[in-house]
Enzyme design. Structure first.
Site, PDB file in Angstrom:
ATOM      1  CB  CYS A   1      -0.961  -0.008   1.188  1.00 50.06           C
ATOM      2  SG  CYS A   1      -2.069  -1.441   1.170  1.00 50.06           S
TER       3      CYS A   1
ATOM      4  CE  LYS B   1      -7.410  -2.071   4.693  1.00 48.62           C
ATOM      5  NZ  LYS B   1      -7.133  -1.505   3.375  1.00 48.62           N
TER       6      LYS B   1
ATOM      7  NE  ARG C   1      -5.064  -8.184   0.781  1.00 48.25           N
ATOM      8  CZ  ARG C   1      -4.484  -8.377   1.946  1.00 48.25           C
ATOM      9  NH1 ARG C   1      -3.706  -9.429   2.122  1.00 48.25           N
ATOM     10  NH2 ARG C   1      -4.676  -7.516   2.926  1.00 48.25           N
TER      11      ARG C   1
ATOM     12  NE  ARG D   1      -2.855  -5.102   1.634  1.00 47.93           N
ATOM     13  CZ  ARG D   1      -2.234  -5.182   0.467  1.00 47.93           C
ATOM     14  NH1 ARG D   1      -0.927  -4.966   0.393  1.00 47.93           N
ATOM     15  NH2 ARG D   1      -2.906  -5.515  -0.627  1.00 47.93           N
TER      16      ARG D   1
ATOM     17  CD  GLU E   1      -4.451   3.745  14.063  1.00 48.66           C
ATOM     18  OE1 GLU E   1      -4.634   4.665  13.242  1.00 48.66           O
ATOM     19  OE2 GLU E   1      -3.336   3.227  14.243  1.00 48.66           O
TER      20      GLU E   1
ATOM     21  CE  LYS F   1     -11.363  -3.055   4.018  1.00 49.68           C
ATOM     22  NZ  LYS F   1     -10.274  -2.555   3.269  1.00 49.68           N
TER      23      LYS F   1
ATOM     24  CE1 TYR G   1     -16.871  -5.538  -2.953  1.00 51.87           C
ATOM     25  CE2 TYR G   1     -16.834  -6.343  -0.683  1.00 51.87           C
ATOM     26  CZ  TYR G   1     -16.209  -5.694  -1.741  1.00 51.87           C
ATOM     27  OH  TYR G   1     -14.942  -5.199  -1.578  1.00 51.87           O
TER      28      TYR G   1
HETATM   29  C1  PBG Z   1      -6.887  -1.420  -0.317  1.00 52.58           C
HETATM   30  C2  PBG Z   1      -8.141  -2.035   0.186  1.00 52.58           C
HETATM   31  C3  PBG Z   1      -8.391  -3.369   0.576  1.00 52.58           C
HETATM   32  C4  PBG Z   1      -9.735  -3.453   0.871  1.00 52.58           C
HETATM   33  C5  PBG Z   1     -10.263  -2.179   0.716  1.00 52.58           C
HETATM   34  N1  PBG Z   1      -9.267  -1.317   0.309  1.00 52.58           N
HETATM   35  C6  PBG Z   1      -7.494  -4.550   0.570  1.00 52.58           C
HETATM   36  C7  PBG Z   1      -6.379  -4.651   1.498  1.00 52.58           C
HETATM   37  O1  PBG Z   1      -6.165  -3.815   2.377  1.00 52.58           O
HETATM   38  O2  PBG Z   1      -5.649  -5.615   1.322  1.00 52.58           O
HETATM   39  C8  PBG Z   1     -10.468  -4.705   1.288  1.00 52.58           C
HETATM   40  C9  PBG Z   1     -11.898  -4.750   0.881  1.00 52.58           C
HETATM   41  C10 PBG Z   1     -12.519  -6.099   0.887  1.00 52.58           C
HETATM   42  O3  PBG Z   1     -11.919  -7.112   1.288  1.00 52.58           O
HETATM   43  O4  PBG Z   1     -13.680  -6.169   0.461  1.00 52.58           O
HETATM   44  N2  PBG Z   1      -5.924  -1.230   0.653  1.00 52.58           N
HETATM   45 ZN    ZN Z   2      -3.846  -0.846  -0.167  1.00 55.55          ZN
END
Ligand code: PBG
Ligand code: ZN
Length: 327
Positions: free
Chosen positions: A131, A197, A207, A219, A235, A250, A315
């Site tokens: 990222c 997150k 992914r 990550r 955060e 999330k 979704y």
């Molecule tokens: C990008 C991002 C991710 C998701 C949203 N923005 C993937 C990640 O952090 O690897 C995940 C969304 C999902 O799983 O539906 N950083």
């Molecule tokens: Zn990312």
């Protein structure tokens, strides 16, 4: 003898609806994610194997799909891009004619009332899938990444994004993006921060969808540790102090306690992101007829509302609207 008779209020559908604490799902608060592909063929449409019913879409395919969803009441979208070329500077993320920038221009022209939110991150555009800027020692360089995130957010806002949503988890990015937007005269563009997150295995299908899996490592050195709850407050507080207007937690379902914690500590609008893995689990069981998929779909989102989410990124949005499951 007197005892509690909870069943008095459960006798009929109307009585249950009358007494229900959580309001019905509303189209106003549902956000549908889309994956838009930079393709020679604007009609490109490819189902994501691990997310049955979700597609990578070329620009024209996106326009057609969104037109249908808007017809069913769609109010808001979250746009992810898949560039034709990836490199070590994520240039596709901040190019003026990048795929997300093109998609935003198209969506705001065709559907001016639709709220278009853009994901601000670099992983889909980096050849290594991380990222941020990757150093030889395998570390993602926080401070060197910030200017690229600012360029990305500014170019998306310039293309007409209504809200920018940084998901990279670099420290200080909200302050950097806020001052970058302000310096360009875009003081009115809100930031919806993925403040909380987690480094989650539930992102697996995404992914594949976004072609953004890191080619080495993971990550965990920038996204949060799933064992931490209190850190969510730290955060969220930091991001609000830096200028975040809205927050995202999330994943959503397994983190109901975190949604509640953030809700109770902060008064800004709060979104819960029911991520790809949450979708795929429900979908897979539904396709096998192991569960009543529609009922589980609604119940899973009701749980997020109960926990305290105002907005739901899911979704299932298109399906919920199509089946009339939202008011
Ligand atoms: C990008 C991002 C991710 C998701 C949203 N923005 C993937 C990640 O952090 O690897 C995940 C969304 C999902 O799983 O539906 N950083
Ligand atoms: Zn990312």
């Amino acid at each position: 003898m007197s005892f509690h008779r909870g069943r008095r209020m459960r006798q009929t559908p109307a009585m249950r609806a009358l007494c229900r604490q959580t309001p019905p799902l509303s189209a106003d608060s549902l956000i549908m994610p889309y994956f838009v592909v930079e393709s020679e063929d604007p009609a490109f449409r490819k189902e994501i194997a691990s997310m049955p019913g979700q597609y990578q879409l070329g620009l024209k395919a996106l326009r057609e799909q969104v037109a249908k969803a808007v017809g069913n009441g769609l109010c808001a979208t979250l746009v992810f891009g898949i560039p034709a070329k990836k490199d070590a500077q994520a240039s596709g993320a901040w190019a003026e004619d990048g795929i997300v920038q093109q998609a935003v221009r198209m969506l705001k022209t065709e559907f001016p009332d639709l709220v278009v939110i853009t994901d601000v991150c670099l992983c889909e555009y980096m050849d290594h899938g991380h990222c941020g800027i990757l150093r030889a020692n395998g570390v993602v360089d926080n401070d060197a990444t910030l200017p690229l995130l600012v360029k990305t957010a500014v170019s998306q806002a310039r293309a007409g994004a209504d809200i920018v949503a940084p998901s990279d988890m670099m420290d200080g990015r909200i302050a950097a993006i806020r001052s970058g937007l302000d310096a360009e005269g875009m003081v009115q563009v809100p930031i919806m921060s993925y403040a909380v997150k987690y480094a989650s295995a539930y992102y697996g299908p995404f992914r594949e969808a976004a072609e953004s899996a890191p080619s080495c490592g993971d990550r965990k050195a920038y996204q949060m540790d799933p064992g931490n709850g209190r850190e969510a407050v730290i955060e969220a507080r930091a991001d609000i102090a830096e200028g975040a207007d809205m927050l995202i937690v999330k994943p959503a379902g397994p983190y109901g306690d975190i949604i509640r914690l953030v809700r109770e500590n902060f008064d800004v609008p709060l979104a819960a992101y029911q991520v790809s893995g949450e979708y795929s689990l429900i979908r897979a069981a539904g396709l096998n007829n192991w569960i009543n998929e529609q009922a589980v779909m609604v119940e899973s989102l009701q749980g997020l509302q109960r926990a305290g989410a105002d907005m739901l990124i899911t979704y299932f949005t298109e399906t919920i609207l199509e089946k009339g499951l939202a008011v």
